[in-house]
Design a protein around this motif. Structure first.
Motif, PDB file in Angstrom:
ATOM      1  N   TRP A  23      -2.518   3.390  -2.532  1.00 39.78           N
ATOM      2  CA  TRP A  23      -1.454   4.608  -2.977  1.00 39.78           C
ATOM      3  C   TRP A  23      -2.483   5.688  -3.705  1.00 39.78           C
ATOM      4  O   TRP A  23      -2.704   5.209  -4.713  1.00 39.78           O
ATOM      5  N   ASP A  24      -2.255   6.929  -3.098  1.00 39.32           N
ATOM      6  CA  ASP A  24      -3.015   7.890  -3.627  1.00 39.32           C
ATOM      7  C   ASP A  24      -2.311   8.499  -5.205  1.00 39.32           C
ATOM      8  O   ASP A  24      -2.877   9.388  -5.580  1.00 39.32           O
ATOM      9  N   THR A  39      -3.889   1.388   3.295  1.00 38.58           N
ATOM     10  CA  THR A  39      -4.309   2.553   2.364  1.00 38.58           C
ATOM     11  C   THR A  39      -3.653   2.747   1.048  1.00 38.58           C
ATOM     12  O   THR A  39      -2.530   2.662   0.898  1.00 38.58           O
ATOM     13  N   GLY A  63      -8.218   0.979  -5.549  1.00 41.51           N
ATOM     14  CA  GLY A  63      -6.830   0.249  -5.344  1.00 41.51           C
ATOM     15  C   GLY A  63      -6.830  -0.874  -4.359  1.00 41.51           C
ATOM     16  O   GLY A  63      -7.610  -1.189  -3.493  1.00 41.51           O
ATOM     17  N   ASP A  68       0.838  -1.158   0.082  1.00 44.24           N
ATOM     18  CA  ASP A  68       0.073   0.031  -0.140  1.00 44.24           C
ATOM     19  C   ASP A  68       1.001   1.382  -0.086  1.00 44.24           C
ATOM     20  O   ASP A  68       1.959   1.030  -0.319  1.00 44.24           O
ATOM     21  N   GLU A  69       0.445   2.301   0.442  1.00 44.04           N
ATOM     22  CA  GLU A  69       1.064   3.580   0.328  1.00 44.04           C
ATOM     23  C   GLU A  69       2.523   3.728   0.965  1.00 44.04           C
ATOM     24  O   GLU A  69       3.297   4.167   0.542  1.00 44.04           O
ATOM     25  N   ASN A 124      -5.545  -2.687  -1.171  1.00 46.19           N
ATOM     26  CA  ASN A 124      -5.225  -1.998   0.179  1.00 46.19           C
ATOM     27  C   ASN A 124      -4.719  -3.102   1.199  1.00 46.19           C
ATOM     28  O   ASN A 124      -4.501  -2.711   2.235  1.00 46.19           O
ATOM     29  N   GLN A 183      -7.615   5.514  -6.294  1.00 44.70           N
ATOM     30  CA  GLN A 183      -7.502   5.158  -4.712  1.00 44.70           C
ATOM     31  C   GLN A 183      -8.720   4.293  -4.253  1.00 44.70           C
ATOM     32  O   GLN A 183      -8.715   3.286  -3.431  1.00 44.70           O
TER      33      GLN A 183
END
Length: 317
Positions: free
Chosen positions: A143-144, A141, A153, A50-51, A155, A150
């Motif tokens: 990744w934006d 979360t 996406g 993720d992010e 997660n 998002q």
């Protein structure tokens, strides 16, 4: 002592560049660490997540350029699940996979969850799982800055599917040693969960005594890791696993987390891994995965390691 859920799943690819292209350009996951296999520094070890690589979101790959094809069978981790936030996201992925020519199955419902099974270009067996009705371990979360919106996406990691010739020995390890709970069955598969439960904390066991033992290669899974809080707890798990008579690796410093490995009776490799310190230990969050990261105990070999690797551009843009 509490196994919190799935930590990461590590698989095999024969081509790091094509692997990177698929998992970032098609699946929209973030490469959070480009490093090497600490046990064989001649191969890349790529971490997608993720992010920022939160525990429970990492799908990793060892590059073995000469890896042959996988012959599916027992004694294997035969499907890896990836979480998305709702059913609507699965419709997005069905259309996206059509556009990119990804080998996929129809969306179906399993245990009150909608799922979408698919394969990567090397035959890696994957499944998207909707969290629309999920209760349990919180997802990461998405990744934006991903190419994928998002809200659609990936997660986190969902249930891990094991295929064995006989379920009882693996089930005993999960329940009597690792503290999982049996919570149900579907399609002749047994479902176990740990910690807060839910999609991020399940192991599914399928029994198929008629299959041959899997011959792993590109597109196969090497091991699954389960989450523990910290090194102090990992020490206690080491003692418990040793007392149960299972040879194990002892504690190993992977720099981004501490690990312990052992094989359960069906020869599937289990790892216990700590939640920290994490992937921002040696790189800024905004630039994760862009350069070859080496833990301090390998830094003195950087020139030699880089000389043996095929350059891989990973801009994360």
């Amino acid at each position: 002592m509490n196994i919190k859920g799935i930590h990461h799943v590590s698989a095999i690819t024969a081509d790091a560049k094509k692997n990177y292209d698929f998992y970032t350009d098609v699946l929209g996951m973030r490469l959070v660490k480009k490093t090497v296999n600490q046990d064989d520094n001649s191969m890349y070890h790529l971490f997608y997540a993720d992010e920022k690589g939160n525990p429970g979101t990492d799908l990793t790959f060892f590059e073995i350029p000469r890896a042959g094809r996988t012959y599916p069978g027992t004694h294997s981790i035969s499907t890896t699940s990836l979480r998305v936030q709702d059913d609507k996201a699965l419709e997005y992925w069905r259309e996206r996979f059509d556009a990119y020519g990804v080998d996929q199955d129809p969306i179906k419902e399993t245990m009150s969850r909608k799922t979408l099974a698919f394969r990567d270009p090397e035959g890696q067996r994957l499944m998207l799982v909707s969290d629309e009705n999920n209760e349990g371990v919180t997802a990461g979360t998405a990744w934006d800055k991903s190419i994928v919106p998002q809200e659609n996406g990936i997660n986190g990691l969902g249930p891990v599917h094991l295929t064995v010739a006989e379920a009882a020995p693996t089930a005993k390890v999960l329940t009597e040693i690792l503290g999982f709970r049996k919570v149900g069955t579907f399609d002749d598969r047994i479902v176990f969960e740990t910690g807060e439960g839910g999609t991020g904390a399940e192991v599914h066991i399928e029994t198929n005594p008629e299959l041959h033992r899997e011959r792993p290669g590109r597109g196969s899974v090497h091991h699954v890791a389960f989450r523990v809080e910290d090194e102090a707890e990992l020490e206690k798990w080491k003692d418990k696993i040793q007392d149960a008579g299972f040879p194990n690796s002892g504690l190993i410093d992977r720099f981004y987390f501490k690990s312990l490995y052992f094989r359960e009776p069906n020869h599937i490799l289990f790892e216990l891994a700590t939640d920290g310190p994490g992937f921002t230990t040696d790189e800024d969050e905004g630039h994760l995965g862009e350069n070859l990261a080496l833990p301090p105990f390998l830094e003195h070999k950087r020139e030699q390691i880089e000389a043996n690797l095929t350059p891989l551009e990973t801009t994360n843009e």
